[in-house]
Design an enzyme around this catalytic site. Sequence first.
Site, PDB file in Angstrom:
ATOM      1  N   ASP A   1       0.849  -0.504  -0.648  1.00 45.24           N
ATOM      2  CA  ASP A   1      -0.366   0.322  -0.164  1.00 45.24           C
ATOM      3  C   ASP A   1       0.644   1.369  -0.045  1.00 45.24           C
ATOM      4  O   ASP A   1       1.032   1.884  -0.594  1.00 45.24           O
ATOM      5  CB  ASP A   1      -0.962  -0.300   0.943  1.00 45.24           C
ATOM      6  CG  ASP A   1       0.138  -0.024   2.651  1.00 45.24           C
ATOM      7  OD1 ASP A   1       1.203  -0.763   2.669  1.00 45.24           O
ATOM      8  OD2 ASP A   1      -0.395  -0.177   3.622  1.00 45.24           O
ATOM      9  N   TYR A   2       1.921   1.630   0.992  1.00 43.00           N
ATOM     10  CA  TYR A   2       2.688   2.709   1.346  1.00 43.00           C
ATOM     11  C   TYR A   2       3.849   2.621  -0.609  1.00 43.00           C
ATOM     12  O   TYR A   2       3.893   3.342  -0.774  1.00 43.00           O
ATOM     13  CB  TYR A   2       3.649   2.268   2.136  1.00 43.00           C
ATOM     14  CG  TYR A   2       4.997   2.712   2.513  1.00 43.00           C
ATOM     15  CD1 TYR A   2       4.957   4.358   2.015  1.00 43.00           C
ATOM     16  CD2 TYR A   2       6.308   2.858   1.628  1.00 43.00           C
ATOM     17  CE1 TYR A   2       5.669   5.625   2.690  1.00 43.00           C
ATOM     18  CE2 TYR A   2       7.231   3.994   1.986  1.00 43.00           C
ATOM     19  CZ  TYR A   2       6.638   5.086   3.004  1.00 43.00           C
ATOM     20  OH  TYR A   2       7.994   5.896   2.510  1.00 43.00           O
ATOM     21  N   ALA A   3       3.950   1.216  -0.766  1.00 42.21           N
ATOM     22  CA  ALA A   3       4.349   1.691  -1.730  1.00 42.21           C
ATOM     23  C   ALA A   3       3.687   1.731  -3.009  1.00 42.21           C
ATOM     24  O   ALA A   3       4.606   2.313  -3.801  1.00 42.21           O
ATOM     25  CB  ALA A   3       4.915   0.037  -2.482  1.00 42.21           C
TER      26      ALA A   3
END
Length: 248
Positions: free
Chosen positions: A156-158
């Site tokens: 998700d962060y990536a």
Amino acid sequence: MQPIVLITGGSRGIGAATARRAARAGFHVAVNYRRNDVAARAVVESVHDAGGKAIAVAGDIARESDVVRIFETVDHELGRLAALVNNVGILETQARVDSIDAAWLTRILTTNVTGAFLCAREAIRRMSTRHGGQGGAIVNVSPAAARLGAAGEYVDYAASKGVMDSMTIGLSQEVAAEGIRVNAVRPAFIHTDMHTSDGEPARVDRIKDALPMKRGGTPAEVANAILWLMSDEASYTTGTFMEMAGGK
């Protein structure tokens, strides 16, 4: 007249190191932070102790009204902006995609994507020759997770940082003729306390032997790259990415 830089998420890690490095390079520095007043004030004091000028500006870049207020505070207390370091990034604890929900994603995307765009918007309104500005530089901190994927930890962060990569490319072309350069640094495996947020404070030490350089990086090393991209030495550089992941 001293140039002015706003660093979002400037109270710790890469942001704090960049604030101190920018002050040494002659910038007046605005240190944005969300909650940690003590840490932000410490960064400001360290700049003052070194003979520089800095202010701390509280505000959550996930909120549009806060973003507007942050930039207006810089206008009033320091003057016209010359550079923005889009450094803020949040992550949740490590998780697979099949265990996250919409609220989780909203938290990530509102800060990492919407907030970055809003900050870029406000910077452009001040720096662009189209708006009566004198040009400037935007440096996005877009971790290498965007190209590595971060499988099993924080896809998700990536993905949210992948959006920033696209923004860097498109925006650099959009404002190039208006005196603004837009570049990015892509750090990874840096020793910061951000890893405490994801539930594994010693993550860099766990994986460092898998890196070609066999070590993690430091916030100061990333700050040096950011300052180069902000400087006149990079005057013909825009739309580029500086990889800082130990060779990964």
